[in-house]
Scaffold this motif. Structure first.
Motif, PDB file in Angstrom:
ATOM      1  N   VAL A  80      12.772  91.656  23.338  1.00  0.00           N
ATOM      2  CA  VAL A  80      12.878  92.703  24.356  1.00  0.00           C
ATOM      3  C   VAL A  80      12.300  92.190  25.669  1.00  0.00           C
ATOM      4  CG1 VAL A  80      12.150  95.031  24.990  1.00  0.00           C
ATOM      5  CG2 VAL A  80      12.805  94.552  22.643  1.00  0.00           C
ATOM      6  N   LYS A  81      11.235  91.421  25.589  1.00  0.00           N
ATOM      7  CA  LYS A  81      10.615  90.839  26.790  1.00  0.00           C
ATOM      8  C   LYS A  81      11.614  89.958  27.541  1.00  0.00           C
ATOM      9  CE  LYS A  81       7.028  89.663  29.341  1.00  0.00           C
ATOM     10  NZ  LYS A  81       6.961  90.359  30.589  1.00  0.00           N
ATOM     11  N   TYR A  82      12.434  89.227  26.812  1.00  0.00           N
ATOM     12  CA  TYR A  82      13.457  88.383  27.419  1.00  0.00           C
ATOM     13  C   TYR A  82      14.449  89.240  28.208  1.00  0.00           C
ATOM     14  CZ  TYR A  82      16.992  84.714  27.837  1.00  0.00           C
ATOM     15  OH  TYR A  82      17.889  83.793  28.327  1.00  0.00           O
ATOM     16  N   MET A  83      14.859  90.367  27.645  1.00  0.00           N
ATOM     17  CA  MET A  83      15.780  91.270  28.361  1.00  0.00           C
ATOM     18  C   MET A  83      15.106  91.881  29.577  1.00  0.00           C
ATOM     19  SD  MET A  83      18.059  93.182  25.439  1.00  0.00           S
ATOM     20  CE  MET A  83      16.707  93.703  24.432  1.00  0.00           C
ATOM     21  N   GLU A  84      13.819  92.187  29.476  1.00  0.00           N
ATOM     22  CA  GLU A  84      13.097  92.720  30.629  1.00  0.00           C
ATOM     23  C   GLU A  84      13.031  91.686  31.754  1.00  0.00           C
ATOM     24  OE1 GLU A  84       9.298  93.771  29.016  1.00  0.00           O
ATOM     25  OE2 GLU A  84       9.986  95.706  28.281  1.00  0.00           O
ATOM     26  N   ASP A  85      12.764  90.433  31.398  1.00  0.00           N
ATOM     27  CA  ASP A  85      12.607  89.382  32.401  1.00  0.00           C
ATOM     28  C   ASP A  85      13.937  88.948  33.023  1.00  0.00           C
ATOM     29  OD1 ASP A  85       9.907  89.446  31.892  1.00  0.00           O
ATOM     30  OD2 ASP A  85       9.923  87.686  30.566  1.00  0.00           O
ATOM     31  N   HIS A  86      14.979  88.817  32.199  1.00  0.00           N
ATOM     32  CA  HIS A  86      16.230  88.239  32.680  1.00  0.00           C
ATOM     33  C   HIS A  86      17.334  89.252  32.996  1.00  0.00           C
ATOM     34  CE1 HIS A  86      14.221  84.846  30.659  1.00  0.00           C
ATOM     35  NE2 HIS A  86      14.760  84.145  31.642  1.00  0.00           N
ATOM     36  N   TYR A  87      17.271  90.432  32.422  1.00  0.00           N
ATOM     37  CA  TYR A  87      18.357  91.395  32.611  1.00  0.00           C
ATOM     38  C   TYR A  87      17.898  92.734  33.177  1.00  0.00           C
ATOM     39  CZ  TYR A  87      21.137  87.978  30.223  1.00  0.00           C
ATOM     40  OH  TYR A  87      21.777  86.815  29.907  1.00  0.00           O
ATOM     41  N   GLY A  88      16.645  92.826  33.558  1.00  0.00           N
ATOM     42  CA  GLY A  88      16.145  94.008  34.249  1.00  0.00           C
ATOM     43  C   GLY A  88      16.003  95.259  33.398  1.00  0.00           C
ATOM     44  N   LEU A  89      15.797  95.101  32.100  1.00  0.00           N
ATOM     45  CA  LEU A  89      15.600  96.267  31.238  1.00  0.00           C
ATOM     46  C   LEU A  89      14.270  96.933  31.572  1.00  0.00           C
ATOM     47  CD1 LEU A  89      16.492  97.972  28.760  1.00  0.00           C
ATOM     48  CD2 LEU A  89      15.149  96.397  27.368  1.00  0.00           C
ATOM     49  N   LEU A  90      14.332  98.229  31.824  1.00  0.00           N
ATOM     50  CA  LEU A  90      13.135  99.026  32.093  1.00  0.00           C
ATOM     51  C   LEU A  90      13.119 100.209  31.139  1.00  0.00           C
ATOM     52  CD1 LEU A  90      13.252  99.183  35.989  1.00  0.00           C
ATOM     53  CD2 LEU A  90      11.780  97.749  34.602  1.00  0.00           C
ATOM     54  N   TYR A  91      11.948 100.517  30.603  1.00  0.00           N
ATOM     55  CA  TYR A  91      11.803 101.700  29.752  1.00  0.00           C
ATOM     56  C   TYR A  91      10.355 102.156  29.787  1.00  0.00           C
ATOM     57  CZ  TYR A  91       9.698  98.873  26.036  1.00  0.00           C
ATOM     58  OH  TYR A  91       8.870  98.068  25.298  1.00  0.00           O
TER      59      TYR A  91
END
Length: 111
Positions: free
Chosen positions: A72-83
């Motif tokens: 999930v951290k990878y998606m936050e860093d590279h794809y802008g996932l926020l929750y």
């Protein structure tokens, strides 16, 4: 008591006061119930939106990079996932680069 005698003034005031009090309390109870129902509906809607966002980011990562995101951290860093981490826990099970990960979103208990 016959039809020509009037009830005591104190009894009439108390009677109208108690009716007003009961109506007021009923309105307050309905208002609080409505607020909690709307709040619960909002959290469920937020969970559905988060599920869609994660699935979109997983597929997007696979299309662009040829592998599924490892965390999930990878998606936050590279794809802008926020929750909102105070509301939700994301259980992300990475199986392999070419196997779609299993994702479960868990609502945290409200204190």
């Amino acid at each position: 008591m016959n039809r020509f005698t009037k009830p005591d003034l104190i009894k009439r005031i108390f009677s109208s006061f108690s009716i007003s009090l009961v109506i007021f309390v009923a309105i307050i109870v309905l208002f609080v119930y409505g607020i909690s129902a709307v709040s619960n509906s909002s959290v469920v809607n937020d969970q559905e939106i988060l599920t869609e966002a994660i699935n979109k980011d997983i597929v997007h990562c696979y299309c662009v990079e040829g592998m599924y995101p490892p965390s999930v951290k990878y998606m936050e860093d590279h794809y802008g996932l926020l929750y909102d981490a105070d509301k939700f826990i994301i259980d992300y099970e990475y199986i392999g680069a070419n196997i779609m990960p299993k994702v479960m979103i868990i609502r945290k208990a409200v204190d």
